[in-house]
Design a protein around this motif. Structure first.
Motif, PDB file in Angstrom:
ATOM      1  N   HIS A  28      40.029  36.865  45.098  1.00  0.00           N
ATOM      2  CA  HIS A  28      40.161  37.975  46.038  1.00  0.00           C
ATOM      3  C   HIS A  28      38.784  38.565  46.340  1.00  0.00           C
ATOM      4  O   HIS A  28      37.960  38.734  45.434  1.00  0.00           O
ATOM      5  N   PRO A  29      38.491  38.883  47.617  1.00  0.00           N
ATOM      6  CA  PRO A  29      37.159  39.419  47.946  1.00  0.00           C
ATOM      7  C   PRO A  29      36.877  40.773  47.320  1.00  0.00           C
ATOM      8  O   PRO A  29      35.721  41.201  47.296  1.00  0.00           O
ATOM      9  N   ARG A  30      37.901  41.458  46.823  1.00  0.00           N
ATOM     10  CA  ARG A  30      37.684  42.734  46.132  1.00  0.00           C
ATOM     11  C   ARG A  30      38.353  42.690  44.767  1.00  0.00           C
ATOM     12  O   ARG A  30      39.125  43.571  44.386  1.00  0.00           O
ATOM     13  N   TYR A  31      38.024  41.634  44.022  1.00  0.00           N
ATOM     14  CA  TYR A  31      38.637  41.402  42.711  1.00  0.00           C
ATOM     15  C   TYR A  31      38.329  42.535  41.744  1.00  0.00           C
ATOM     16  O   TYR A  31      39.208  43.101  41.111  1.00  0.00           O
ATOM     17  N   GLU A  32      37.054  42.867  41.630  1.00  0.00           N
ATOM     18  CA  GLU A  32      36.667  43.994  40.773  1.00  0.00           C
ATOM     19  C   GLU A  32      36.894  45.279  41.558  1.00  0.00           C
ATOM     20  O   GLU A  32      36.509  45.381  42.727  1.00  0.00           O
ATOM     21  N   GLN A  50      43.205  41.071  30.925  1.00  0.00           N
ATOM     22  CA  GLN A  50      42.988  42.482  30.622  1.00  0.00           C
ATOM     23  C   GLN A  50      42.273  43.168  31.781  1.00  0.00           C
ATOM     24  O   GLN A  50      41.596  42.522  32.579  1.00  0.00           O
ATOM     25  N   PHE A  51      42.438  44.486  31.829  1.00  0.00           N
ATOM     26  CA  PHE A  51      41.807  45.278  32.879  1.00  0.00           C
ATOM     27  C   PHE A  51      41.227  46.534  32.235  1.00  0.00           C
ATOM     28  O   PHE A  51      41.961  47.334  31.655  1.00  0.00           O
ATOM     29  N   LEU A  52      39.901  46.673  32.311  1.00  0.00           N
ATOM     30  CA  LEU A  52      39.232  47.858  31.788  1.00  0.00           C
ATOM     31  C   LEU A  52      39.259  48.916  32.878  1.00  0.00           C
ATOM     32  O   LEU A  52      38.570  48.808  33.893  1.00  0.00           O
ATOM     33  N   MET A  53      40.068  49.949  32.682  1.00  0.00           N
ATOM     34  CA  MET A  53      40.326  50.957  33.710  1.00  0.00           C
ATOM     35  C   MET A  53      39.646  52.268  33.371  1.00  0.00           C
ATOM     36  O   MET A  53      39.661  52.703  32.206  1.00  0.00           O
ATOM     37  N   LEU A  75      39.239  59.909  40.812  1.00  0.00           N
ATOM     38  CA  LEU A  75      38.250  58.843  40.890  1.00  0.00           C
ATOM     39  C   LEU A  75      38.665  57.740  39.927  1.00  0.00           C
ATOM     40  O   LEU A  75      38.956  58.002  38.760  1.00  0.00           O
ATOM     41  N   HIS A  76      38.727  56.505  40.404  1.00  0.00           N
ATOM     42  CA  HIS A  76      39.146  55.422  39.525  1.00  0.00           C
ATOM     43  C   HIS A  76      38.495  54.103  39.935  1.00  0.00           C
ATOM     44  O   HIS A  76      38.093  53.909  41.073  1.00  0.00           O
ATOM     45  N   GLY A  77      38.427  53.199  38.995  1.00  0.00           N
ATOM     46  CA  GLY A  77      37.868  51.878  39.219  1.00  0.00           C
ATOM     47  C   GLY A  77      38.078  51.053  37.977  1.00  0.00           C
ATOM     48  O   GLY A  77      38.454  51.579  36.922  1.00  0.00           O
ATOM     49  N   GLY A  78      37.874  49.753  38.080  1.00  0.00           N
ATOM     50  CA  GLY A  78      38.126  48.934  36.907  1.00  0.00           C
ATOM     51  C   GLY A  78      37.457  47.583  36.951  1.00  0.00           C
ATOM     52  O   GLY A  78      37.057  47.095  38.007  1.00  0.00           O
ATOM     53  N   ILE A  79      37.360  46.995  35.767  1.00  0.00           N
ATOM     54  CA  ILE A  79      36.731  45.688  35.602  1.00  0.00           C
ATOM     55  C   ILE A  79      37.770  44.728  35.044  1.00  0.00           C
ATOM     56  O   ILE A  79      38.238  44.888  33.920  1.00  0.00           O
TER      57      ILE A  79
END
Length: 288
Positions: A28-32, A50-53, A75-79
């Motif tokens: 996906h072009p916006r995987y991270e 796993q997803f580091l959120m 505000l949120h984001g993840g790896i």
């Protein structure tokens, strides 16, 4: 803080049915998930890995089968880590009904008086079953799926309220609130000006911090230095352009803030593991 200017402006769903589904894997072009916020709420289901959120300053790891709930305005984001995940972004106000009791309960959820748990383990079978139903209906999109999705959301929020899977909101220390607002301003600068020449001092000034403190705090929140994050964001935008336009690779690199095509290709390979040309030949998922 909830209504600051920096937010994702993308429209989710339609006016009649403001629910949008996204299936996200490594291609996906916006995987991270870059750090952002939107007024809509979001439910994320981890299918694999796993997803580091990070939500505001709360960080946790979600495993396969877990469900993440993001309240609007945070505000949120993840790896992702070898991860496959799905998201439903929705407008909570659309669940308001003519039922006075239902309206009061939805208002309780949307208010700042309670905070729904952001992370539900796969061991909570009820949450797993409810969210599985809503995600499957969003994927199938058969006739009547809108009613079943809306029903699943009522079921989800009814269960959360019944089991009291929330906490009474404690006032956020003023210092912490200011730090999050400052970080949002720096992220807004990156989002709106990534195609320009930006320095660490530029971003620190936007956040109203000295460069040393800003760099340390930014890394605590995003696990990247500000300049590393800037280049990562540029590559994410380049991926989206590669996936959705027919523009030449060199033109995309230059328009995303790289003044040298060879450096763009080198940086792209650093973050994606492949060259832009190879990325173009990689099959994309159906949902973008």
């Amino acid at each position: 803080m909830k209504y600051m200017n920096y937010r994702e402006e993308r429209k989710h769903g339609t006016f009649e049915f403001p629910f949008e589904f996204y299936h996200v894997g490594p291609a996906h072009p916006r995987y991270e998930m870059s750090y952002h916020w939107h007024i809509e709420y979001e439910v994320i289901r981890i299918l694999k890995g796993q997803f580091l959120m990070t939500i505001n300053e709360n960080e946790f790891v979600a495993d396969a089968g877990d469900v993440i709930f993001v309240k609007g305005g945070l505000l949120h984001g993840g790896i992702p880590r070898d991860c496959l995940y799905e998201c439903i972004v929705f407008n909570l106000d659309s669940l308001m009904t003519a039922s006075h009791a239902g309206e009061l309960l939805i208002k309780k959820i949307s208010s700042d008086s309670i905070e729904i748990k952001p992370h539900f383990s796969a061991e909570d079978r009820e949450i797993s079953q409810i969210t599985s139903s809503m995600f499957e209906q969003m994927k199938l999109r058969s006739e009547g799926h809108e009613l079943r999705v809306i029903g699943a959301f009522y079921d989800l929020f009814g269960y959360i309220l019944e089991k009291q899977l929330y906490s009474e909101v404690q006032s956020i220390p003023q210092k912490d609130g200011r730090r999050i607002e400052h970080l949002k301003k720096a992220l807004e600068k990156i989002e709106t000006s990534y195609s320009e020449c930006l320095t660490l001092d530029d971003l620190a000034m936007e956040a109203g911090m000295n460069s040393k403190y800003f760099c340390r705090y930014f890394r605590e929140m995003t696990h990247r230095t500000p300049i590393d994050y800037l280049n990562y964001y540029r590559i994410e935008q380049a991926c989206f352009r590669l996936a959705t336009s027919n523009d030449p690779i060199a033109e995309i690199g230059l328009s995303c803030g790289f003044n040298d095509v060879s450096y763009f290709i080198k940086t792209f390979k650093k973050y994606k593991g492949i060259t832009p040309k190879k990325y173009l030949s990689t099959p994309l998922p159906q949902q973008i």
